[in-house]
Design a protein around this motif. Structure first.
Motif, mmCIF file in Angstrom:
data_model
loop_
_atom_site.group_PDB
_atom_site.id
_atom_site.type_symbol
_atom_site.label_atom_id
_atom_site.label_comp_id
_atom_site.label_asym_id
_atom_site.label_seq_id
_atom_site.Cartn_x
_atom_site.Cartn_y
_atom_site.Cartn_z
ATOM 1 N N PHE A 42 0.817 -1.206 0.000
ATOM 2 C CA PHE A 42 0.000 0.000 0.000
ATOM 3 C C PHE A 42 0.854 1.260 0.000
ATOM 4 N N TYR A 43 1.964 1.213 -0.744
ATOM 5 C CA TYR A 43 2.882 2.353 -0.784
ATOM 6 C C TYR A 43 2.206 3.606 -1.314
ATOM 7 N N TYR A 44 1.226 3.442 -2.200
ATOM 8 C CA TYR A 44 0.572 4.592 -2.812
ATOM 9 C C TYR A 44 -0.255 5.392 -1.817
ATOM 10 N N SER A 45 -0.617 4.798 -0.680
ATOM 11 C CA SER A 45 -1.322 5.570 0.341
ATOM 12 C C SER A 45 -0.342 6.406 1.163
ATOM 13 N N TRP A 46 0.935 6.018 1.184
ATOM 14 C CA TRP A 46 1.981 6.777 1.885
ATOM 15 C C TRP A 46 2.584 7.828 0.973
ATOM 16 N N HIS A 47 2.797 7.441 -0.286
ATOM 17 C CA HIS A 47 3.455 8.313 -1.255
ATOM 18 C C HIS A 47 2.570 8.389 -2.498
ATOM 19 N N PRO A 48 1.623 9.318 -2.518
ATOM 20 C CA PRO A 48 0.695 9.369 -3.651
ATOM 21 C C PRO A 48 1.410 9.766 -4.947
ATOM 22 N N MET A 49 1.169 8.967 -5.994
ATOM 23 C CA MET A 49 1.737 9.246 -7.301
ATOM 24 C C MET A 49 0.948 8.474 -8.337
ATOM 25 N N ARG A 50 1.064 8.917 -9.567
ATOM 26 C CA ARG A 50 0.421 8.221 -10.676
ATOM 27 C C ARG A 50 1.480 7.384 -11.372
ATOM 28 N N VAL A 51 1.213 6.094 -11.501
ATOM 29 C CA VAL A 51 2.181 5.200 -12.113
ATOM 30 C C VAL A 51 1.487 4.246 -13.074
ATOM 31 N N THR A 52 2.285 3.687 -13.976
ATOM 32 C CA THR A 52 1.775 2.668 -14.884
ATOM 33 C C THR A 52 1.755 1.325 -14.164
ATOM 34 N N ARG A 53 1.175 0.322 -14.807
ATOM 35 C CA ARG A 53 1.062 -1.009 -14.198
ATOM 36 C C ARG A 53 2.442 -1.629 -13.943
ATOM 37 N N ASN A 54 3.363 -1.489 -14.896
ATOM 38 C CA ASN A 54 4.702 -2.046 -14.761
ATOM 39 C C ASN A 54 5.465 -1.354 -13.629
ATOM 40 N N ARG A 55 5.355 -0.045 -13.562
ATOM 41 C CA ARG A 55 6.045 0.686 -12.508
ATOM 42 C C ARG A 55 5.421 0.390 -11.143
ATOM 43 N N HIS A 56 4.128 0.121 -11.132
ATOM 44 C CA HIS A 56 3.445 -0.212 -9.882
ATOM 45 C C HIS A 56 4.060 -1.463 -9.255
ATOM 46 N N VAL A 57 4.334 -2.480 -10.056
ATOM 47 C CA VAL A 57 4.945 -3.711 -9.558
ATOM 48 C C VAL A 57 6.359 -3.427 -9.064
ATOM 49 N N ARG A 58 7.120 -2.625 -9.795
ATOM 50 C CA ARG A 58 8.478 -2.281 -9.361
ATOM 51 C C ARG A 58 8.460 -1.503 -8.054
ATOM 52 N N GLU A 59 7.523 -0.584 -7.902
ATOM 53 C CA GLU A 59 7.420 0.195 -6.666
ATOM 54 C C GLU A 59 7.065 -0.696 -5.478
ATOM 55 N N ILE A 60 6.185 -1.667 -5.695
ATOM 56 C CA ILE A 60 5.827 -2.591 -4.619
ATOM 57 C C ILE A 60 7.061 -3.377 -4.183
ATOM 58 N N LEU A 61 7.808 -3.920 -5.145
ATOM 59 C CA LEU A 61 9.011 -4.683 -4.810
ATOM 60 C C LEU A 61 10.068 -3.812 -4.147
#
Length: 103
Positions: free
Chosen positions: A22-41
């Motif tokens: 749930f990183y996007y609730s801490w650091h709000p940003m707009r990302v693509t699906r591929n970048r979303h997986v990288r951000e989670i990892l």
């Protein structure tokens, strides 16, 4: 001491999952699906690293309960890694502030 270790591990697991998935609730940003997986990892691994280093510092390096405190400069570096990792800011600090991975 086992009780304190269990509580620390429980909080660590909760925050690693919370900051990783749930990183996007801490650091709000707009990302693509591929970048979303990288951000989670990236956020999950950095949070896990921070909690592991904090565990090492608290229970092994300082000798919980604190009996003899013999800290060195390297412990400050480990503390900073633990602090930024636990807060979810380790990737930001490593990439943007220290310029690791940038030309």
């Amino acid at each position: 001491m086992i009780f304190f270790k269990a509580i620390y591990i429980l909080f660590g697991i909760i925050f690693v999952v919370w900051q990783g998935l749930f990183y996007y609730s801490w650091h709000p940003m707009r990302v693509t699906r591929n970048r979303h997986v990288r951000e989670i990892l990236l956020n999950t691994s950095s949070s896990l690293l921070g909690w592991l280093v904090g565990y090492y510092l608290l229970f092994y390096r300082t000798g919980w309960p604190i009996s003899t405190l013999d800290l060195k400069f390297s412990d400050l570096i480990l503390f900073l890694i633990a602090f930024y990792g636990m807060n979810g800011e380790l990737p930001n600090v490593m990439i943007n502030k220290l310029k690791f991975g940038k030309d």
